[in-house]
Write an enzyme that holds these catalytic residues in place. Structure first.
Site, short mmCIF file in Angstrom:
data_model
loop_
_atom_site.label_atom_id
_atom_site.label_comp_id
_atom_site.label_asym_id
_atom_site.label_seq_id
_atom_site.Cartn_x
_atom_site.Cartn_y
_atom_site.Cartn_z
N GLU A 102 0.77 -1.24 0.00
CA GLU A 102 0.00 0.00 0.00
C GLU A 102 0.81 1.30 0.00
O GLU A 102 0.66 2.11 0.92
CB GLU A 102 -0.95 0.02 1.22
CG GLU A 102 -2.01 -1.04 1.17
CD GLU A 102 -3.05 -0.90 2.30
OE1 GLU A 102 -2.83 -0.12 3.24
OE2 GLU A 102 -4.09 -1.59 2.22
N GLU A 109 -6.27 -8.19 0.64
CA GLU A 109 -6.88 -7.90 1.94
C GLU A 109 -8.38 -7.71 1.76
O GLU A 109 -8.82 -7.10 0.79
CB GLU A 109 -6.30 -6.61 2.57
CG GLU A 109 -4.91 -6.76 3.12
CD GLU A 109 -4.44 -5.53 3.89
OE1 GLU A 109 -5.28 -4.70 4.31
OE2 GLU A 109 -3.21 -5.42 4.09
#
Ligand SMILES: *[C@@H]1O[C@H](CO)[C@@H](O)[C@H](O)[C@H]1NC(C)=O
Ligand SMILES: *[C@@H]1O[C@H](CO)[C@@H](O)[C@H](O)[C@H]1NC(C)=O
Length: 614
Positions: free
Chosen positions: A384, A488
């Site tokens: 990320e 995720e």
């Protein structure tokens, strides 16, 4: 991993000793011979044996008079076969000692097993050093070299020896220690009957998606996963925690956490839940620290290595996930340090981006050892990176990182993050890597004001429609990147979990999120409450559990249109909607991930009197 089968075959075919014996000694049948015949025969045999040994020594196959021979035999066999079979593949890098010089210690790959647990080379017999036997007692304190005494390399100082090899070695690969690893391994385990054993190829992820879970909050801390480690609000991330505790106390606290939060039982339970992959987040301080970093260096490294061995023992394939990069790639608490983004951009952005590449050189060398060929399915470059970073800079960095990792021996699939942009902006970028580069998207409805307030049925439908569509179009190079995984997702339907939005911050759901006052629960008013979401799972109503189960299964169906998914996360101290383990225990996760009671082709069940605001 895609070439898993090939490397197993290489180990089988690379059995040097059998070929050697067969060539040198041949029994002869026949009658009685005169004595001169036997004398001449002995000379001939000695001459042939001498020539063969001489040739092998000259070819560097056998080293005379040192403990290095086993390693050399293993490596040379690997090289020879590789050259013949697949010239593009690189061999395991040689073992270095920590001072950078050549080492006489066996590489972990040297006595690799061929899936049965039997060493193929004569490692043990050739290691005739001062140590009495191969199964010698643990290295004692007086045997630890003085420069390693008291450091994290000192095996006698380790808190937890379960599953570790307690013989000290300063051997490294890529500058990273192998101490703690056993020399042999066994890739014959299957996570469950529906998936291939580790030493068999997985095949195409596009047609056989993986089902996995992340070990979040273990080697990279997150306050919401383990609030007990963050007892007061001045502690907001691993950085502030380590700074407050100081080096000694931080090392003690973290090692205790590493050794207790995730144990072999967790890997066992993950496989028993019908899951087949684990994503293991770790941070750069597992490898090294810089300047005045307060992080605990190195200790998490051995727990990472042990975790991989436990995954192996239960047939689980692994995604490595560099979660925290030097400088922090997103300024979020789970990158290690909240508040500053100093990676790629920022005062030290270029330096920290380069440091991350340097770390990948080390990691790629280490994880391209033979012992990892069958088990590291995915190599995550960085988790990320911030949306604020320029996409073209990210693309350039990813190209460099891919090359660094590949050139240093890692031939499996690498994974990069969509960096909170979604999948469409990556269409037509980073092309030409085939199945060796995949994009990782994280799908949540609760960090987005517009989606937070979805009603229960709407939320299920959102997964079934919008996310199924996003998965399909992401996988299509005409509309997305191509190879895609959902790295995720969770069962949470609110952002209520304590510390989820950072220590001291509130929730979008109730209008207490920093900088906002609008409650975003479905009623959008003072009815919005976190009470039920934050209650103990044992108090969840039957209807709420049915919703959570349906919501999870809807997401699984949607995400299985990609290469597969990793739930976030396996375990939390007190956030059941973020814990696969709690979902299983509470009856709101399917007991077997591959055998589900509901999918998107069915009607959404009636959740009865379940309130929409809690
Ligand atoms: C333990 O480590 C030492 C040093 O690396 C190695 O020689 C030995 O073979 C290992 N023991 C086992 C049981 O794998
Ligand atoms: C802290 O981390 C959570 C996710 O674990 C994230 O949602 C939140 O925004 C972070 N807080 C800050 C202030 O960065």
């Amino acid at each position: 991993m895609l070439d898993a089968g090939k490397s197993t075959e290489r180990l089988h075919s690379g059995n040097l000793s059998s070929g050697e014996d067969g060539g040198v000694v041949q029994k002869k049948k026949g009658g009685i011979r005169p004595i001169w015949y036997w004398i001449a025969g002995v000379f001939v045999i000695l001459a042939i044996a001498g020539a063969v040994v001489g040739a092998l020594v000259a070819k560097d196959v056998i080293h005379v008079g040192s403990g290095k021979s086993a390693a050399a035999v293993g490596d040379t066999v690997g090289d020879t076969t590789e050259t013949a079979g697949s010239p593009s593949e690189t061999s395991s890098p040689p073992v270095e000692s920590s001072d950078g010089s050549d080492s006489s210690v066996d590489t972990p790959s040297s006595s690799s097993t061929s899936g049965t647990g039997t060493p193929t080379s004569s490692t043990t017999s050739e290691k005739s050093t001062s140590k009495p036997t191969a199964t010698a007692a643990c290295t004692t304190s007086d045997e630890i070299p003085s420069k390693e005494k008291g450091t994290w390399m000192d095996t006698t100082s380790w808190l937890d020896m379960t599953g570790f090899n307690c013989t000290f070695t300063d051997a490294t690969v890529g500058g990273l220690p192998i101490v703690g690893l056993k020399s042999t391994w066994d890739d014959s385990k299957q996570a469950n009957a529906n998936v291939p054993a580790l030493n068999k190829p997985w095949g195409s992820y596009a047609s056989k998606p993986f089902r996995g879970v992340s070990l979040g909050g273990w080697l990279s801390l997150e306050p919401f996963i383990t609030p007990s480690l963050f007892p007061d609000t001045s502690l907001v991330d691993e950085y502030s925690l380590c700074k407050k505790l100081g080096p000694k106390e931080a090392a003690k606290t973290l090692e205790k956490h590493y050794s207790t939060f995730i144990t072999e039982d967790d890997f066992k339970a993950i496989a028993a839940a019908g899951l087949d992959h684990v994503r293991i987040p770790f941070s750069y301080w597992a490898v090294k620290t810089y300047d005045d970093d307060p992080y605990v260096q190195g200790i998490s490294w051995r727990y990472l290595l042990r975790g991989i061995e436990w995954a192996r023992a239960h047939g689980l394939r692994v995604k490595l996930d560099l979660h925290g990069a030097p400088g922090s790639q997103n300024g979020w608490n789970h990158s290690g340090r909240q508040g500053t983004l100093d990676w790629l951009e920022g005062p030290h952005g270029a330096l920290n981006a380069q440091r991350t590449l340097d770390i990948h050189v080390q990691l790629a060398k280490f994880f391209s050892q033979d012992r990892y060929k069958n088990i590291i399915a995915f190599y995550g470059l960085i988790n990320e990176p911030a949306l604020a970073l320029s996409q073209s800079d990210l693309i350039l960095w990813t190209e460099k990182a891919f090359k660094v990792v590949k050139d240093n021996g890692f031939s499996g699939t690498q994974v990069f993050s969509e960096s909170m942009r979604g999948l469409e902006p990556w269409q037509g970028t980073l092309t030409g890597y085939g199945d060796k580069l995949a994009i990782d998207v994280h799908q949540y409805t609760i960090f987005d004001n517009a989606l937070t307030g979805l009603k229960h049925t709407e939320r299920v439908n959102f997964a079934c429609k919008a996310w199924t569509q996003a998965s399909i179009s992401g996988m299509n190079p005409a509309s997305g990147f191509g190879p895609t995984m959902v790295g995720e997702w969770s069962q949470a339907d609110t952002d209520c979990t304590k510390y989820l939005n950072g220590v001291g911050n509130g929730a979008r759901w109730t209008g207490t999120f920093s900088g906002t006052t609008t409650p975003y629960c479905p009623t959008g008013d003072s009815k919005c409450s976190c009470d039920l979401a934050n209650a103990d799972a044992s108090s969840y109503s039957k209807e709420y559990k049915l919703f959570l189960l349906t919501w999870a299964q809807a997401q699984m169906s949607a995400f299985e249109k990609t290469w597969g998914w990793f739930y976030w996360t396996w375990k939390t101290e007190s956030a059941p909607q973020w814990s696969y383990q709690a979902g299983l225990a509470g009856g709101f996760m399917p007991p077997l991930a591959y055998q589900r009671s509901w999918d998107c082709s069915k009607t959404v069940p009636d959740f009865g009197s379940l309130p929409e605001f809690y």
